[in-house]
Design a protein around this motif. Structure first.
Motif, PDB file in Angstrom:
ATOM      1  N   GLU A  70      -0.057 -12.394 -10.889  1.00 32.45           N
ATOM      2  CA  GLU A  70      -0.291 -11.595  -9.738  1.00 32.45           C
ATOM      3  C   GLU A  70       0.296 -10.177 -10.195  1.00 32.45           C
ATOM      4  OE1 GLU A  70       1.256 -13.199  -6.154  1.00 32.45           O
ATOM      5  OE2 GLU A  70       0.720 -15.285  -6.655  1.00 32.45           O
ATOM      6  N   SER A  72      -0.878  -7.067  -9.996  1.00 27.81           N
ATOM      7  CA  SER A  72      -1.262  -6.017  -9.026  1.00 27.81           C
ATOM      8  C   SER A  72       0.098  -5.913  -8.086  1.00 27.81           C
ATOM      9  CB  SER A  72      -2.473  -6.026  -8.458  1.00 27.81           C
ATOM     10  OG  SER A  72      -2.495  -6.985  -7.643  1.00 27.81           O
ATOM     11  N   GLU A  73       0.589  -6.995  -7.686  1.00 35.91           N
ATOM     12  CA  GLU A  73       2.028  -7.015  -6.897  1.00 35.91           C
ATOM     13  C   GLU A  73       3.177  -6.905  -7.807  1.00 35.91           C
ATOM     14  OE1 GLU A  73       1.672  -7.492  -3.295  1.00 35.91           O
ATOM     15  OE2 GLU A  73       0.034  -6.857  -3.879  1.00 35.91           O
ATOM     16  N   ARG A  75       4.381  -8.992  -9.864  1.00 35.15           N
ATOM     17  CA  ARG A  75       4.813 -10.333  -9.951  1.00 35.15           C
ATOM     18  C   ARG A  75       4.336 -11.114 -10.723  1.00 35.15           C
ATOM     19  NH1 ARG A  75       4.161 -13.929  -5.367  1.00 35.15           N
ATOM     20  NH2 ARG A  75       5.630 -14.863  -6.555  1.00 35.15           N
ATOM     21  N   SER A 109      10.339  -7.429  -8.633  1.00 33.01           N
ATOM     22  CA  SER A 109       9.567  -8.738  -8.194  1.00 33.01           C
ATOM     23  C   SER A 109       9.921  -9.693  -9.373  1.00 33.01           C
ATOM     24  CB  SER A 109       8.277  -8.470  -7.927  1.00 33.01           C
ATOM     25  OG  SER A 109       8.162  -7.641  -6.837  1.00 33.01           O
ATOM     26  N   ARG A 393      -5.232  -2.265  -8.540  1.00 37.98           N
ATOM     27  CA  ARG A 393      -4.773  -1.303  -7.583  1.00 37.98           C
ATOM     28  C   ARG A 393      -6.099  -0.553  -6.990  1.00 37.98           C
ATOM     29  NH1 ARG A 393      -0.193   2.457  -9.541  1.00 37.98           N
ATOM     30  NH2 ARG A 393       0.068   2.804  -7.286  1.00 37.98           N
ATOM     31  N   ALA A 580      -6.401 -12.962  -6.315  1.00 36.03           N
ATOM     32  CA  ALA A 580      -5.023 -12.335  -5.944  1.00 36.03           C
ATOM     33  C   ALA A 580      -4.543 -11.673  -6.919  1.00 36.03           C
ATOM     34  CB  ALA A 580      -4.228 -13.310  -5.254  1.00 36.03           C
ATOM     35  N   GLN A 583      -5.961  -8.365  -6.744  1.00 34.14           N
ATOM     36  CA  GLN A 583      -6.177  -7.975  -5.451  1.00 34.14           C
ATOM     37  C   GLN A 583      -7.555  -7.604  -5.150  1.00 34.14           C
ATOM     38  OE1 GLN A 583      -3.668  -7.206  -2.810  1.00 34.14           O
ATOM     39  NE2 GLN A 583      -3.060  -8.992  -4.040  1.00 34.14           N
ATOM     40  N   THR A 585      -9.671  -8.131  -2.730  1.00 30.53           N
ATOM     41  CA  THR A 585      -9.322  -8.642  -1.343  1.00 30.53           C
ATOM     42  C   THR A 585     -10.820  -9.232  -0.966  1.00 30.53           C
ATOM     43  OG1 THR A 585      -9.872  -6.420  -0.657  1.00 30.53           O
ATOM     44  CG2 THR A 585      -7.828  -6.889  -0.996  1.00 30.53           C
TER      45      THR A 585
END
Length: 842
Positions: A70, A72-73, A75, A109, A393, A580, A583, A585
């Motif tokens: 993940e 983009s977060e 993580r 993270s 992003r 995810a 991202q 969405t």
């Protein structure tokens, strides 16, 4: 080793690294993967690669995790951690993971994910967290559950005996007991304080006088004694140390390039003299300075020559470029503020950046370049926007690309690149309309100026590729707008373009086309496209890449449409995880809607939504689901979900509106509603024809026209059978299935299948499990009677063998069994499995 975690927390210079190094060296029977944490480890992609590589270097049999990050977060993500833990559980022998200097990523993270990993570690793996500060990760639970091993400053502090041995070893001369006791007391047994004192005593004529002059501990001792040590060195050696302090890690070759001394001999002398140099465990032949000692060296270098650091960093960058270490070289160029050289090198990045999910690193590099410098390099600004989008992003990428198109002096070729990649950002933005315009403009500009020169960015900006990207993005935009006819047309046109040959985007596009076919009910074509996409991804090593997300989601929709949602549980999870990961969405919303299609009454799921508003096609699904929920719970259509602007052509929402009227006995109103709708049968969209025939047959049955009702139901079955399209009948509900059985007699295999599925839908077997199996576990459970191997199951599901083994482990634990045969037997007893059937894998 009996606890999953040991915690070593003490100030700088307390001896944490030395203690752990000696402990690891004394246990030659245990594999130790050591990670010196740096600020660069805050990047999930780089850290994950380093983590897997580091473990693999000591345990070559490790199967690399296949789940995406993940990133983009910021993580690693639960999927990656679960997969990694499953891989570690397969290892023979014991493994220790040492994470040193974790305070460097405190609050990140990544650190939270490492803390999560501790809960997942199998019994054969032990982790060590070493930090200068308490990381506030909630140690209490581990103290209670696992007997957390803790080592802190009080355990590390030297006593008089140890202090005496250290001083005599380093100073090379005896020291009085009084002096030893004074050193221990005044340094409070602080290891680096004792070491620095011993170094100063080596050069002192009167050791007792030096000890008496010690003024305190901690940094005061370091400042005083470090200067005493440095000033006692020969000027050439002191100069070499200061020069080497500009880099994070050194080897013999780099020492020679920076300090102009014999590298191997110089490093050997530093080790021999305990001059605060530490071997880097995962990189043989590489060393780093103690952090406090390096701080002092840098302070002295900057004070002596403020310009030296820049030139030394550039020398180090050149050395690493010659060695092929591009990432380290670019970092040093950026630290040296050599912006032009850094930009030049970043612009040379190729396709491997995208294929290896390293685009976030490129974006971070360019972000470190001052905006005014980037503004003079349009290609660099374009690359930054592209990299931001590829790394998830999307909104940042859209803003950057739109700013370039609006304000910068772009060449025609640069504008072609900007428009095509702006169109590609449709996956990250809730409103597809602007990206339709961008795609159309890109295609028009490419056609009008076929000879315009375009910059080469990541090897993904050739004219054929830009045309392919724009056309494929136009197809995706039409998916999210709910225009599946337009989507199919544009996606098919993109497949005919040369850019389709690029493997990751081929996987993307085939998956998108599979999604369209699955939604429209062409399940055979959807299966063929999704399987081709996933097989291509497997062959290219891209199953863990975000690219196959569409294909996995298409597989899940096929399973739902065929009335067997449990068969698509793994694919659905894999699709959501990959969406995810960067991202996307829009696809995250598609995955969310599929889960609700499977269980419309899952109110908890309905409240946990992806970020941002859903795309138009998902909004339509959500209204459909809400209407169905109202109808199933016995309320009239006037109590349905919020209205959605619809065209007069057929849709799933119209199906639910008419079904609600029929469930309420309003056949005349339903008939009038059907007549007001424009409908033209489309052989490429059988779902709509099946739905219309079902509600028409239901209407005729309520009006007493049984012959016409039979014709319509037989028509619906005939249209649905080639694709095994059972979901419309199941969605209509028990009343319709009863009519199908009564009027058609269930003469075909497909009709009997629909009737059987409807009879078992919603019914739960009498389970006696403390912890229910998840949909993914139920899907894998169904494979057990088939006697397929784990590798066979993984291949059919397009997941890693680690994923299958992890879930099988959970199944065995929940069933309270130790193996496959026992799991089959107990599952049959609980009504979870019919052992006479082989799992449906078509």
């Amino acid at each position: 080793m009996e606890s999953p975690l040991s915690l070593v927390v003490a100030p700088a210079g307390a001896g944490k690294t030395v203690l752990l190094s000696q402990w690891a060296h004394s246990h030659s029977d245990i594999a130790v993967a050591w990670f010196d944490i740096t600020v660069a480890d805050d990047s999930p992609g780089a850290f994950a690669a380093r983590l897997v590589e580091g473990i693999g270097s000591v345990v070559p049999t490790l199967h690399a995790p296949g789940a995406p990050l993940e990133a983009s977060e910021g993580r690693l993500g639960d999927a990656f951690l679960d997969d990694l833990a499953g891989s570690l559980g397969e290892l023979d022998g014991r493994l220790v993971l040492v994470f040193d200097d974790l305070d460097r990523i405190a609050g990140s993270s990544i650190l939270t994910d490492l803390w999560r990993l501790i809960d997942l570690l199998p019994p054969n793996v032990h982790a060590v967290f070493a930090s200068r500060v308490d990381l506030q990760l909630g140690w209490s639970r581990h103290r209670l559950e696992h007997g957390l091993v803790e080592i802190r400053q009080r355990e590390l502090a030297f006593d008089d005996s140890t202090t005496a041995r250290v001083i005599e070893h380093i100073a090379g001369k005896p020291v009085s007991g009084h002096a030893v006791a004074a050193v221990t007391a005044r340094t409070e047994g602080w290891a680096v304080g004792v070491q620095l004192t011993a170094l100063s005593l080596r050069f002192a004529d009167d050791p007792d006088r030096v000890v008496d002059e010690l003024a305190g501990t901690d940094r005061l001792v370091v400042d005083y004694l470090s200067e005493e040590v440095l000033d006692a060195l020969e000027p050439s050696r002191r100069s070499a140390l200061k020069h080497l302090a500009v880099v994070d890690e050194v080897c013999a070759g780099l020492v020679e390039a920076i300090a102009d001394v014999h590298g191997a001999a110089f490093l050997a002398e530093l080790e021999r003299d305990s001059m605060f140099i530490v071997a880097v465990p995962e990189r043989p032949g590489w060393f780093r300075f103690h952090r406090l000692f390096r701080d002092l060296l840098l302070y002295r270098l900057r004070a002596d020559d403020p310009r030296a650091e820049t030139s030394l960093l550039e020398i180090a960058a050149d050395w690493h470029l010659d060695a092929g270490d591009v990432e380290i070289a670019v970092d040093y160029l950026l630290r040296a503020r050599k912006w032009e050289r850094a930009i030049e090198r970043v612009l040379l990045s190729g396709r491997e950046v995208f294929e290896q999910s390293r685009t976030a690193t490129v974006a971070r590099w360019l972000e470190r370049v001052p905006a005014e410098v980037r503004a003079a390099h349009i290609d660099a600004e374009l690359l930054r926007a592209i990299a931001e989008g590829m790394s998830g992003r999307g909104l940042v990428a859209v803003d950057a690309m739109q700013a370039l198109l609006a304000g910068a002096e772009l060449s025609i070729g640069q504008r072609q690149v900007a428009l095509a990649y702006l169109a590609a950002s449709v996956q990250f933005h809730p409103h597809p309309e602007p990206f339709v315009r961008a795609a159309v403009d890109a295609l028009a500009l490419l056609e009008a100026h076929p000879d315009a020169e375009v910059p080469d960015l990541l090897g993904l900006t050739s004219k054929p590729f830009l045309a392919f990207l724009a056309r494929g993005s136009l197809g995706r935009a039409h998916i999210f707008l709910g225009d599946l006819v337009g989507a199919r047309r544009h996606l098919a046109a993109a497949i005919a373009l040369p850019g389709f040959a690029y493997t990751p985007y081929r996987v993307h596009l085939l998956g998108s086309l599979a999604l369209v076919e699955a939604i429209d009910g062409r399940l055979g074509a959807a299966t063929a496209h999704s399987d081709e996409a996933l097989e291509t991804a497997r062959s290219a090593g891209l199953l863990s890449h975000p690219a196959p997300a569409d294909a996995y989601l298409a597989r899940a929709i096929v399973a739902v449409q065929r009335g067997e949602p449990d068969v698509g549980a793994l694919a659905l999870t894999e699709g959501i995880v990959r969406s995810a990961a960067n991202q996307r969405t829009q696809l995250m919303w598609v995955g969310h809607a599929i889960r609700l299609l499977i269980d419309p009454d899952d109110y908890q799921l309905a409240t946990v939504e992806p970020p941002g508003p859903p795309p138009a096609i998902v909004r339509q699904w959500l209204v459909t689901i809400a209407l169905r929920r109202v109808r199933v719970h016995g309320k009239t259509s006037t109590q349905a979900a919020p209205a959605l602007a619809l065209s007069s052509s057929w849709s799933s929402v119209h199906f639910e509106e008419i079904a609600a009227l029929l469930a309420d006995g309003q056949a005349a109103a339903a008939n009038a509603r059907i007549r007001r709708l424009a409908f033209e049968p489309d052989p490429e969209a059988p779902l709509a024809s099946v739905e219309l025939a079902i509600v028409a047959g239901w209407t005729y049955a309520l009006e007493g026209r049984r012959g016409q009702a039979r014709e319509q139901f037989e028509k619906a079955l005939a249209l649905a059978a080639p694709e095994w399209l059972a979901y419309p009948f199941l969605r209509a509900g028990p009343a319709v299935v009863d009519l199908v059985e009564e009027l058609t007699g269930g003469r075909t295999e497909f009709a009997r299948f629909v009737i059987a599925r409807a009879r078992t839908a919603g019914g739960r077997p009498n389970r006696r499990l403390l912890e229910e199996l998840t949909p993914r576990e139920l899907e894998l459970l169904a494979f057990l009677p088939s006697r397929l191997t784990i590798a066979d199951i993984a291949a059919r599901c397009y997941v890693s063998t680690n994923t299958v083994k992890t879930h099988l482990g959970h199944i065995y634990r929940k069933l309270g069994v130790s193996g496959r045969d026992a799991a089959i037997e107990h599952a049959v007893e609980l009504g979870l499995l019919d052992a006479r059937e082989i799992a449906r894998v078509g």
